[in-house]
Design a protein around this motif. Structure first.
Motif, mmCIF file in Angstrom:
data_model
loop_
_atom_site.group_PDB
_atom_site.id
_atom_site.type_symbol
_atom_site.label_atom_id
_atom_site.label_comp_id
_atom_site.label_asym_id
_atom_site.label_seq_id
_atom_site.Cartn_x
_atom_site.Cartn_y
_atom_site.Cartn_z
ATOM 1 N N HIS B 84 1.081 -1.413 -0.396
ATOM 2 C CA HIS B 84 0.098 -0.047 0.116
ATOM 3 C C HIS B 84 0.969 1.273 -0.566
ATOM 4 N N LYS B 85 1.986 1.194 0.569
ATOM 5 C CA LYS B 85 2.858 2.378 0.372
ATOM 6 C C LYS B 85 3.513 2.860 -0.472
ATOM 7 N N ASN B 86 3.552 1.885 -2.414
ATOM 8 C CA ASN B 86 4.114 1.798 -3.126
ATOM 9 C C ASN B 86 5.412 3.013 -3.279
ATOM 10 N N CYS B 87 5.385 1.919 -2.439
ATOM 11 C CA CYS B 87 7.321 2.684 -2.550
ATOM 12 C C CYS B 87 8.494 2.713 -4.161
ATOM 13 N N ASP B 88 8.182 1.305 -4.526
ATOM 14 C CA ASP B 88 9.018 0.774 -5.485
ATOM 15 C C ASP B 88 8.024 0.793 -6.376
ATOM 16 N N PRO B 89 8.227 0.494 -7.552
ATOM 17 C CA PRO B 89 7.062 0.051 -8.721
ATOM 18 C C PRO B 89 7.394 -1.970 -8.560
ATOM 19 N N GLY B 90 8.007 -2.506 -8.438
ATOM 20 C CA GLY B 90 8.268 -3.710 -8.659
ATOM 21 C C GLY B 90 8.723 -4.592 -6.576
ATOM 22 N N THR B 91 7.514 -3.866 -6.203
ATOM 23 C CA THR B 91 7.456 -3.743 -4.878
ATOM 24 C C THR B 91 6.805 -5.799 -5.232
ATOM 25 N N GLN B 92 5.725 -5.263 -4.946
ATOM 26 C CA GLN B 92 4.658 -6.913 -5.331
ATOM 27 C C GLN B 92 5.510 -7.952 -6.382
ATOM 28 N N LEU B 93 6.815 -7.574 -7.496
ATOM 29 C CA LEU B 93 7.015 -8.246 -8.139
ATOM 30 C C LEU B 93 7.984 -9.523 -7.403
ATOM 31 N N LEU B 94 9.051 -8.465 -6.609
ATOM 32 C CA LEU B 94 9.542 -8.889 -6.279
ATOM 33 C C LEU B 94 9.279 -10.050 -4.711
ATOM 34 N N LEU B 95 8.242 -9.705 -4.179
ATOM 35 C CA LEU B 95 7.781 -9.919 -2.829
ATOM 36 C C LEU B 95 7.332 -11.836 -3.803
ATOM 37 N N PRO B 110 13.593 -13.890 -8.066
ATOM 38 C CA PRO B 110 13.901 -12.346 -8.962
ATOM 39 C C PRO B 110 15.787 -11.529 -9.294
ATOM 40 N N CYS B 111 15.346 -10.221 -10.146
ATOM 41 C CA CYS B 111 17.127 -10.649 -10.275
ATOM 42 C C CYS B 111 17.220 -9.520 -8.961
ATOM 43 N N ARG B 112 18.907 -8.988 -8.968
ATOM 44 C CA ARG B 112 18.761 -8.443 -8.110
ATOM 45 C C ARG B 112 18.495 -7.305 -7.754
ATOM 46 N N ARG B 113 18.958 -6.524 -9.494
ATOM 47 C CA ARG B 113 18.533 -5.347 -10.025
ATOM 48 C C ARG B 113 17.400 -5.207 -9.128
ATOM 49 N N LEU B 114 16.687 -5.870 -9.785
ATOM 50 C CA LEU B 114 15.047 -5.432 -9.049
ATOM 51 C C LEU B 114 14.831 -5.283 -7.843
ATOM 52 N N CYS B 115 15.371 -6.963 -6.736
ATOM 53 C CA CYS B 115 15.698 -6.431 -5.168
ATOM 54 C C CYS B 115 15.961 -5.422 -4.380
ATOM 55 N N GLU B 116 17.231 -4.865 -5.362
ATOM 56 C CA GLU B 116 18.667 -3.666 -4.688
ATOM 57 C C GLU B 116 16.706 -2.771 -5.053
ATOM 58 N N ASN B 117 16.941 -2.293 -5.901
ATOM 59 C CA ASN B 117 15.613 -1.460 -5.897
ATOM 60 C C ASN B 117 14.802 -0.931 -5.159
ATOM 61 N N ARG B 119 14.399 -2.909 -2.254
ATOM 62 C CA ARG B 119 15.335 -2.570 -1.431
ATOM 63 C C ARG B 119 15.909 -1.242 -0.784
ATOM 64 N N ASP B 120 16.054 -0.264 -2.083
ATOM 65 C CA ASP B 120 16.337 1.213 -1.465
ATOM 66 C C ASP B 120 15.591 1.693 -1.612
ATOM 67 N N GLY B 121 14.157 1.399 -2.249
ATOM 68 C CA GLY B 121 13.313 2.061 -2.038
ATOM 69 C C GLY B 121 12.156 1.923 -0.237
ATOM 70 N N CYS B 122 12.231 0.515 -0.164
ATOM 71 C CA CYS B 122 11.358 0.634 0.156
ATOM 72 C C CYS B 122 11.626 -0.101 1.907
ATOM 73 N N SER B 123 12.889 0.425 2.055
ATOM 74 C CA SER B 123 13.557 -0.342 3.401
ATOM 75 C C SER B 123 13.299 1.307 4.401
ATOM 76 N N PRO B 124 13.918 2.569 4.091
ATOM 77 C CA PRO B 124 13.412 3.975 4.699
ATOM 78 C C PRO B 124 12.018 3.310 5.540
ATOM 79 N N ILE B 125 11.432 2.837 4.475
ATOM 80 C CA ILE B 125 9.594 3.153 5.147
ATOM 81 C C ILE B 125 9.749 1.164 6.556
ATOM 82 N N MET B 126 10.054 0.532 6.330
ATOM 83 C CA MET B 126 10.514 -0.392 6.706
ATOM 84 C C MET B 126 10.661 -0.178 8.305
ATOM 85 N N ALA B 127 12.156 0.682 8.147
ATOM 86 C CA ALA B 127 12.787 1.393 9.156
ATOM 87 C C ALA B 127 11.635 2.201 9.922
#
Lengths: 363, 296
Positions: B84-95, B110-117, B119-127
């Motif tokens: 629901h936070k829409n922190c990265d367009p690839g969130t659902q695909l990664l999970l 999943p590709c490493r780049r997808l994961c890194e994108n 992670r970088d977009g969503c980990s601040p929100i998770m924190a």
């Protein structure tokens, strides 16, 4: 005329004995359950008795256990299959490579020799049964067992949960002992005889295989807190990967103990300078046959036609694998998929790569 | 002589072909193990994390070693609020590539780049909610070749964000599903008013009024409830209209991390709002996924 009639009778008697002997050879092994998979387990519920009697390779005691534990038979077959596959993996680069010769005797006459290879085969097959039955318990496939009831390990951190559904190694071990050893326990050979020695050898090696699975089972844990965190952690007893069991037993094979039977009907070390074997060690009573050449008497298939590795100095090298007979060399085209790419959504597209490779085959 | 040699050669070739094909089978099939191969099953409608992901069937066990569908649902449930936070367009695909992996001959990670994108977009929100990026989603272990899952329209260019980010616990839709998901992801929920809001280092300290009504007790104890102080993690400067208005009554959710209580969600208690009223009614019968049940 009278003399001719006597000769005829004698010939007939000899023929019958030979046929009987062959029948004994053919109906020798429960491993055949691996070669003739039971396709419809529910058939056992409907008409239990006839199907048990139709299964080839079972001894009288094993057939009785089949009637009592009908739903277990599928997993005994799966366990035997697992054991055979692991045997073929562990011996894939050896002269004897655990080849199966037919669907009834499975390995053929080579198992009549009480060799190290026979010791390994008995152990890994028994281990396969423990593995398959333990897992079937956990998956709820068997009516007489369920999840493992193993006690919580003392060294498990206090805030970790002990629960989940563990592989029931205890049940798998006990059932495998009853079933696999049934064949040996119903024999009544004279004490101190060659046949008695072989029976004791089989019992020891079966037990070693079972103990390997039992002892290698370990604690597995899973984090299942919020967002995959380890705030909640549950642990349970889990079977080791069967490859580890195979590797463990292969080491036991390499250090197997040569035994002979004494007058009191016990196996004793041929060379008493070595340590006596424990319950987890493999034992053998005969030297290994020559696996180099095909021999109908010993059951050896020989290494003619086997692939070998020209650059290797190990057992898979051409010099050793071919027993010094030499090898043929030829080139063959090897086709394989390469440059595979996953496309959304969802398919994989690969290119087809061809390479010319050298192949070496024993003469 | 020639014919004999030729015959021998053909015999050898015929002998070898099965070995070659076996090798191929081994290379592209499931790894050689003795366990049952994963089964191909439909993605259930109540696996909400993966609805609309772009495929309809998944492998079970999945790539996170979840063995039953109950386990998949239970573990996936705590990730739905992140969607629901829409922190990265690839969130659902990664999970979903891990929770509900696509049915293929071999597992596709999943590709490493997808994961890194992601992670970088969503980990601040998770924190902000007190969650570190979990070990199960460590990006280093994912492949970098072509045999992996990437966003279908993968563009490396990332647009710089124009406006400052809203505080994650304050940035919530007034929608029943969203509120219930956050309710389940939070440990406690109370109805109360805000007494005071103060900056404290990188956080914002929220003091609540004495008068409180417990909506969800969770792990909270009565004595802790009296003097409850919540922290907006890393939220010293992000905008939060709810905290600016101390006259309103709020539905406040939180969880305990170490010795601090973190604010995980704040909604205006608005009885005139039809969606909010519906949510409060639904809340009485709604059951969060029970974690212990899967393993007992």
């Amino acid at each position: 005329m009278d003399v001719r009639m006597n000769q005829g009778h004698l010939l007939l008697a000899v023929t019958l004995i030979v046929c009987n002997s062959q029948l004994l050879v053919v109906a020798n092994s429960w491993w055949s359950l691996a070669m003739n998979p039971i396709q419809r387990p529910e058939m056992y519920i409907i008409g239990a008795q006839p199907l048990c009697s139709q299964l080839t390779g079972l001894s009288q005691g094993q057939r009785k256990l089949c009637q009592l534990y009908q739903d277990h038979m599928v997993y005994i077959g799966e366990g035997a299959k697992t054991g055979i596959k692991e045997c073929q993996y562990q011996f894939r680069q050896r002269r004897w490579n655990c080849s199966t010769v037919d669907n009834t005797s499975v390995f053929g006459r080579v198992m009549h020799i009480g060799s190290r290879e026979t010791a390994f085969t008995y152990a890994v097959s028994a281990a396969g049964v423990v593995n398959a039955v333990s897992r079937a318990c956990r998956e709820g496939e068997l009516s007489t067992c369920g999840c493992s009831r193993a006690a919580r390990p003392r060294d498990l951190p206090r805030d970790w949960l002990w629960g989940g559904c563990g592989d029931n190694v205890n049940y798998g071990y006990r059932f495998a002992r009853e079933f696999v050893d049934a064949r040996e326990r119903e024999k009544n050979y004279p004490r101190g005889s060659v046949e008695h020695a072989r029976t004791l050898m089989n019992l020891q090696n079966n037990e070693a295989g079972r103990m390997a699975v039992y002892n290698l089972a370990n604690v597995a844990c899973k984090c299942h807190g919020v967002s995959g965190s380890c705030s909640l952690k549950t642990c349970w007893l889990q079977l080791a990967d069967f490859r580890r069991v195979g590797e463990f037993l292969k080491e036991k094979y390499d250090s197997a103990a040569a035994m002979r039977i004494n007058r009191r009907g016990k196996l004793e070390l041929v060379n008493n300078r070595f340590n006596p074997p424990t319950g987890e060690d493999l034992v053998y009573i005969d030297p290994s046959p020559d696996y180099c050449l095909r021999n109908e008497t010993t059951g050896s298939l020989g290494t003619q036609g086997r692939l070998c590795n020209k650059t290797s100095e190990g057992m898979d090298g051409c010099e050793l694998m071919c027993c010094g007979r030499g090898y043929d060399q030829f080139k063959t085209y090897k086709h394989e998929r390469c440059h595979c790419k996953f496309h959304w959504c969802c398919y994989v597209k690969c290119k087809r790569c061809t390479s010319l490779v050298d192949q070496f085959v024993c003469k | 002589m020639k014919s004999l040699a030729s015959l021998s050669l053909w015999r050898i070739i015929i002998l070898i072909l099965p070995l070659v094909s076996l090798g191929q089978t081994f290379e592209y099939g499931w790894p050689d193990n003795y366990d049952k191969p994963p089964q191909c099953v439909d993605i259930p409608v109540d696996l909400r994390l993966c609805q609309g992901v772009g495929y309809h069937q998944m492998l079970l066990p999945n790539l996170l070693e979840h063995e039953s569908m109950a386990e998949v649902k239970q573990q996936a449930g705590s990730w739905v609020p992140l969607l629901h936070k829409n922190c990265d367009p690839g969130t659902q695909l990664l999970l979903c590539s891990l929770f509900a992996p696509v049915c293929m001959e071999r597992p596709i990670y999943p590709c490493r780049r997808l994961c890194e994108n992601v992670r970088d977009g969503c980990s601040p929100i998770m924190a902000a909610f007190g969650f570190p990026w979990p070990h199960i989603l460590t990006c280093d272990k994912f492949p970098q070749d072509d045999m992996c899952i990437n966003t279908p329209n993968d563009t490396s260019t990332s647009e710089p964000n124009g406006h400052p980010p809203v505080c994650p616990p304050c940035d919530n839709e007034m929608k029943m599903d969203v509120i219930l998901d956050h309710m389940c992801a939070s440990e406690f929920a109370i109805k109360t008013k805000i007494q005071e809001v103060k900056r404290e280092n990188m956080d914002r300290k929220v003091t609540l009024q004495k008068k409180k009504r417990t909506i969800k007790m969770g792990t909270l104890k009565k004595k802790d409830l009296k003097k409850l102080t919540l922290y907006l993690k890393n939220g010293a400067d992000c905008p939060c209209t709810q905290l600016d208005n101390t006259r309103n009554t709020y539905l406040i959710m939180g969880r305990k991390v170490d010795k601090q209580y973190l604010l995980t969600g704040i909604h205006k208690w608005d009885k005139s709002n039809r969606e909010f009223k519906k949510t409060m009614k639904k809340l009485k019968s709604h059951k969060c996924p029970a974690y212990e049940n899967v393993f007992k």
